[in-house]
Design a protein around this motif. Structure first.
Motif, short mmCIF file in Angstrom:
data_model
loop_
_atom_site.label_atom_id
_atom_site.label_comp_id
_atom_site.label_asym_id
_atom_site.label_seq_id
_atom_site.Cartn_x
_atom_site.Cartn_y
_atom_site.Cartn_z
N PRO A 1 29.68 31.91 43.44
CA PRO A 1 29.42 30.47 43.41
C PRO A 1 29.70 29.90 42.01
N LYS A 2 29.61 28.60 41.90
CA LYS A 2 29.57 27.95 40.59
C LYS A 2 28.15 28.07 40.06
N TYR B 1 25.36 26.28 42.32
CA TYR B 1 24.94 27.40 43.18
C TYR B 1 25.75 27.45 44.49
N ASN B 2 26.74 26.58 44.62
CA ASN B 2 27.56 26.56 45.84
C ASN B 2 28.89 27.27 45.61
N LEU B 3 29.51 27.65 46.71
CA LEU B 3 30.79 28.36 46.71
C LEU B 3 31.79 27.71 45.75
N ASN B 4 32.41 28.53 44.91
CA ASN B 4 33.39 28.03 43.95
C ASN B 4 34.77 27.97 44.61
N ILE C 1 27.84 36.30 38.21
CA ILE C 1 27.22 34.97 38.32
C ILE C 1 26.10 35.00 39.36
N THR C 2 26.39 35.59 40.50
CA THR C 2 25.38 35.73 41.55
C THR C 2 24.15 36.49 41.03
N GLU C 3 24.38 37.58 40.34
CA GLU C 3 23.27 38.38 39.83
C GLU C 3 22.45 37.62 38.80
#
Length: 365
Positions: free
Chosen positions: A108-109, A113-116, A333-335
């Motif tokens: 994500p961004k 927090y949404n899909l990049n 980024i997710t982590e």
């Protein structure tokens, strides 16, 4: 104690209307796929701006039946790949797997927090057939960019709109910016039932027809089964309760946005990263999610000061024991998001005194 979410308080204003609906359903004697479900399907389709709404047992089933519906229509095949944000709630990924499809995780961004969208193209293979866009925490994903990529690559776009009832951008409204969208009416959602419930919103006539059958054992006509279906029907009583609450959804979303504006303008603490919002209607703040390096310490500090918080979500999907074959993967980024996020109290029944107190305590941290 300021509760994270006081569901009892949220539903108190509707108690009289709920009792009347209960009496009406009891007297009617029709408890499955009756007038209340039909009315809600019509009302919610109108709200989303779609041609169809199909009421289902829960939001998970809504996602699963979209995928299974497209398999029946020949637009997907078992083993096809579906792009999905790596930081989503695990239900999004489980739904893909339940339909015998393959989830492909994309970062994500960090800001939204949404899909990049910028990272989608590199994950597309000849087996990629769909993108699952998740409107996480109540903010619309960048659907203009996602749909453009999908059009270039002949992909389906499906919305996981479980947290985004009523979010709207210049591009369109949640539920109506894709081929099909899945909604959840779990009690804590912006439009919450008093139990489980879900729905699919779509403009696709063929998909709507298939899902109507799939939810009812694959049957349109009693004892005649066209598909291998399931039993996932929105309960008549829950539909009745949702019909009571739907007219107030926008008003309640506006209260959430007013609280979010106060949080964003008045929380002044360099240890805390506030969520990105452009102050448009593209965010309905199902959750107000901050980030901090010492998340557990901050959560304990808030609890000691009488403020209950939640973590959405502590463990990223690829680090879950259930997905042991993914545990070696790295999505930095997710982590980071899962390590740092903390959800503050957010609901349409919070008082401004409570908001004052939360801001004050956070600024003292």
């Amino acid at each position: 104690m300021i509760q994270f979410l006081d569901l009892k308080k949220i539903n108190v204003p509707y108690e009289t209307a709920f009792q009347e609906k209960l009496k009406s359903v009891l007297e009617n004697g029709w408890y499955i796929l009756g007038n209340e479900v039909s009315a809600f399907e019509s009302n919610f389709a109108k709200y989303c701006g779609t041609k169809h709404c199909i009421g289902l047992g829960n939001g998970f089933d809504a996602l699963v039946l979209i995928f299974k519906g497209y398999i029946q229509l020949g637009k997907l095949q078992k083993g096809d790949e579906v792009i999905v944000p790596a930081n989503t709630y695990i239900a999004s990924i489980l739904a893909i797997l339940e339909a015998d499809l393959i989830p492909v995780l994309v970062e994500p961004k960090l800001e939204t927090y949404n899909l990049n969208p910028d990272l989608i193209q590199e994950k597309i293979t000849p087996k990629t057939k769909a993108i699952l866009a998740v409107h996480l925490y109540g903010q619309l994903a960048e659907m203009d960019k996602i749909n453009a990529i999908a059009a270039e690559n002949n992909l389906l776009v499906i919305e996981d709109a479980a947290q985004a009832h009523g979010a709207i951008s210049d591009y369109g409204k949640s539920g109506n910016v894709s081929n099909a969208a899945a909604f959840s009416f779990y009690p804590g959602k912006n439009l919450g039932a008093l139990g489980d419930g879900g729905a699919v919103a779509t403009n696709d006539d063929a998909l709507a027809k298939v899902i109507q059958s799939l939810r009812n054992y694959g049957s349109e006509e009693k004892y005649k089964n066209e598909y291998i279906g399931v039993n996932s029907r929105l309960d008549e009583l829950q539909a009745a309760f949702l019909n009571v609450k739907l007219p107030n959804l926008d008003t309640e979303n506006n209260v959430r946005k007013a609280i979010a504006k106060r949080y964003l303008s008045e929380i002044k603490n360099d240890k805390i990263t506030l969520p990105f919002w452009d102050f448009s209607d593209n965010h309905v703040f199902h959750l107000f999610v901050i980030r901090t390096k010492n998340r557990d310490e901050l959560q304990q500090y808030l609890l000691e000061n009488g403020i209950q918080t939640m973590i959405h979500y502590p463990i990223p999907p690829h680090k879950q024991k259930a997905f042991f074959n993914w545990n070696h993967l790295s999505f930095s980024i997710t982590e980071k998001i899962h390590r740092e996020v903390l959800s503050l109290p957010m609901s349409p029944v919070m008082t401004m005194v409570e908001v004052d107190f939360i801001i004050s305590i956070l600024n003292q941290y």
